[in-house]
Write a protein that holds these residues in place. Structure first.
Motif, mmCIF file in Angstrom:
data_model
loop_
_atom_site.group_PDB
_atom_site.id
_atom_site.type_symbol
_atom_site.label_atom_id
_atom_site.label_comp_id
_atom_site.label_asym_id
_atom_site.label_seq_id
_atom_site.Cartn_x
_atom_site.Cartn_y
_atom_site.Cartn_z
ATOM 1 N N GLU A 141 -3.870 23.422 4.265
ATOM 2 C CA GLU A 141 -4.963 24.428 3.645
ATOM 3 C C GLU A 141 -5.883 23.455 4.468
ATOM 4 O OE1 GLU A 141 -3.913 23.547 -0.288
ATOM 5 O OE2 GLU A 141 -3.119 25.037 -0.742
ATOM 6 N N ASN A 142 -7.282 24.195 4.662
ATOM 7 C CA ASN A 142 -8.863 23.380 4.479
ATOM 8 C C ASN A 142 -8.774 22.987 6.008
ATOM 9 O OD1 ASN A 142 -10.258 24.322 1.969
ATOM 10 N ND2 ASN A 142 -8.259 22.542 1.603
ATOM 11 N N TYR A 143 -7.938 23.763 7.189
ATOM 12 C CA TYR A 143 -7.813 23.080 8.431
ATOM 13 C C TYR A 143 -9.233 23.951 9.381
ATOM 14 C CZ TYR A 143 -6.412 21.750 12.928
ATOM 15 O OH TYR A 143 -6.948 21.239 14.528
ATOM 16 N N LYS A 144 -9.953 23.156 9.461
ATOM 17 C CA LYS A 144 -10.758 24.024 10.507
ATOM 18 C C LYS A 144 -10.531 23.668 11.879
ATOM 19 C CE LYS A 144 -13.487 24.440 6.931
ATOM 20 N NZ LYS A 144 -13.166 24.146 5.468
ATOM 21 N N ILE A 145 -10.754 24.611 13.042
ATOM 22 C CA ILE A 145 -11.593 23.949 14.291
ATOM 23 C C ILE A 145 -12.292 23.462 14.865
ATOM 24 C CG2 ILE A 145 -11.499 25.273 16.993
ATOM 25 C CD1 ILE A 145 -9.623 27.703 15.518
ATOM 26 N N ASP A 146 -12.190 21.988 15.565
ATOM 27 C CA ASP A 146 -13.159 21.448 15.868
ATOM 28 C C ASP A 146 -13.841 22.167 17.002
ATOM 29 O OD1 ASP A 146 -14.950 18.455 15.520
ATOM 30 O OD2 ASP A 146 -13.598 18.868 17.774
ATOM 31 N N PRO A 147 -14.942 22.447 17.339
ATOM 32 C CA PRO A 147 -16.225 22.103 18.328
ATOM 33 C C PRO A 147 -16.012 21.853 19.399
ATOM 34 C CG PRO A 147 -17.500 22.266 16.456
ATOM 35 C CD PRO A 147 -16.785 22.023 15.763
ATOM 36 N N PHE A 148 -15.457 20.457 19.565
ATOM 37 C CA PHE A 148 -15.321 19.632 20.441
ATOM 38 C C PHE A 148 -14.387 19.624 20.782
ATOM 39 C CE2 PHE A 148 -19.223 18.472 18.585
ATOM 40 C CZ PHE A 148 -20.285 18.782 19.626
ATOM 41 N N GLY A 149 -12.998 20.894 19.967
ATOM 42 C CA GLY A 149 -11.152 20.283 20.890
ATOM 43 C C GLY A 149 -10.935 19.160 20.047
ATOM 44 N N GLY A 150 -11.172 18.708 19.298
ATOM 45 C CA GLY A 150 -11.078 17.763 18.240
ATOM 46 C C GLY A 150 -10.005 18.110 17.157
ATOM 47 N N HIS A 151 -8.778 17.593 16.587
ATOM 48 C CA HIS A 151 -8.423 17.233 15.452
ATOM 49 C C HIS A 151 -8.550 16.850 14.540
ATOM 50 C CE1 HIS A 151 -6.145 20.375 17.983
ATOM 51 N NE2 HIS A 151 -5.602 19.683 19.037
ATOM 52 N N ILE A 152 -9.659 17.215 13.253
ATOM 53 C CA ILE A 152 -10.582 16.650 12.040
ATOM 54 C C ILE A 152 -8.933 16.878 11.105
ATOM 55 C CG2 ILE A 152 -12.235 15.801 11.575
ATOM 56 C CD1 ILE A 152 -12.426 15.412 14.197
ATOM 57 N N PHE A 153 -8.377 15.827 10.422
ATOM 58 C CA PHE A 153 -7.350 16.052 9.688
ATOM 59 C C PHE A 153 -8.384 15.948 8.049
ATOM 60 C CE2 PHE A 153 -5.112 15.805 13.016
ATOM 61 C CZ PHE A 153 -4.610 17.143 13.224
ATOM 62 N N TYR A 154 -9.093 15.195 7.927
ATOM 63 C CA TYR A 154 -10.474 14.945 7.232
ATOM 64 C C TYR A 154 -10.129 16.849 5.976
ATOM 65 C CZ TYR A 154 -13.744 13.382 3.647
ATOM 66 O OH TYR A 154 -13.600 13.206 2.119
ATOM 67 N N GLY A 155 -9.701 16.324 4.579
ATOM 68 C CA GLY A 155 -10.076 17.474 3.781
ATOM 69 C C GLY A 155 -8.255 18.274 3.715
ATOM 70 N N VAL A 156 -8.208 17.881 5.393
ATOM 71 C CA VAL A 156 -6.154 18.657 5.487
ATOM 72 C C VAL A 156 -5.751 18.648 4.216
ATOM 73 C CG1 VAL A 156 -5.057 19.404 7.219
ATOM 74 C CG2 VAL A 156 -7.347 19.310 7.160
ATOM 75 N N ASP A 157 -4.873 19.703 3.693
ATOM 76 C CA ASP A 157 -3.724 18.819 2.908
ATOM 77 C C ASP A 157 -2.545 20.209 3.041
ATOM 78 O OD1 ASP A 157 -1.994 18.386 1.065
ATOM 79 O OD2 ASP A 157 -3.725 18.158 -0.405
ATOM 80 N N LEU A 158 -1.295 19.916 2.704
ATOM 81 C CA LEU A 158 -0.126 20.477 2.878
ATOM 82 C C LEU A 158 0.071 21.514 1.538
ATOM 83 C CD1 LEU A 158 2.581 18.886 4.802
ATOM 84 C CD2 LEU A 158 1.057 21.044 5.288
ATOM 85 N N LYS A 159 -0.131 22.419 1.284
ATOM 86 C CA LYS A 159 0.713 23.659 0.497
ATOM 87 C C LYS A 159 2.373 22.951 -0.706
ATOM 88 C CE LYS A 159 -1.042 28.007 1.022
ATOM 89 N NZ LYS A 159 -0.820 29.574 1.846
#
Length: 159
Positions: A141-159
């Protein structure tokens, strides 16, 4: 000039240059493909008296048209990010007005007019627009693709 590296917007610049070379050959124009080490490539590509066209691309970071049109085609970018070394008074006037206009509809109109000038004058050949996708589990949940190709996990969670 073919980039010596892979980029999100161009995974194989050498192959792209070869395809373009073939297209030019069909029109009777001989084209030599050259490349340099990445740092040297970037440095030389800024030179106003550079010999040859440069394959490059852009990954915008904020979604504002100014982050593309002014940075890559504005007069202030000549000798820097404006690798076409193109400075057009009509285009410049439109993007400068758009930059300071708060009204979204007026701003949109100005940037659209600037794009018409760009396409008419053709300081570049626009080739492709990449679409980036990433497979993600439906449990994420709440994963957004980073425009620079990074993987930002702030705010990301699992159901």
């Amino acid at each position: 000039w073919a980039m010596p590296v892979q980029r999100p917007y161009n995974p194989n610049a050498r192959r792209m240059a070869e395809v373009m070379q073939g297209d030019f050959a069909k029109a009777g124009v001989d084209v030599e493909i050259v490349s340099y080490e990445w740092g040297e490539y970037l440095k030389r590509s800024k030179e106003v008296d550079r010999d040859g066209a440069v394959l490059l691309g852009w990954t915008g970071d904020n979604g504002d048209p100014d982050n593309f049109l002014a940075v890559l085609l504005g007069c202030d970018g000549v000798g820097g990010s404006n690798r076409a070394q193109w400075c057009n008074a009509e285009f410049e006037d439109l993007i400068q007005k758009a930059k300071v206009t708060a009204d979204v509809a007026e701003r949109t109109k100005l940037y659209e007019q600037a794009q018409v000038v760009f396409k008419r004058e053709a300081p570049w050949a626009t080739i492709a627009h990449s679409v980036v996708s990433e497979p993600v589990s439906v449990k994420v949940e709440n994963y957004k693709i980073d425009p620079f190709g990074g993987h930002i996990f702030y705010g990301v969670d699992l159901k």
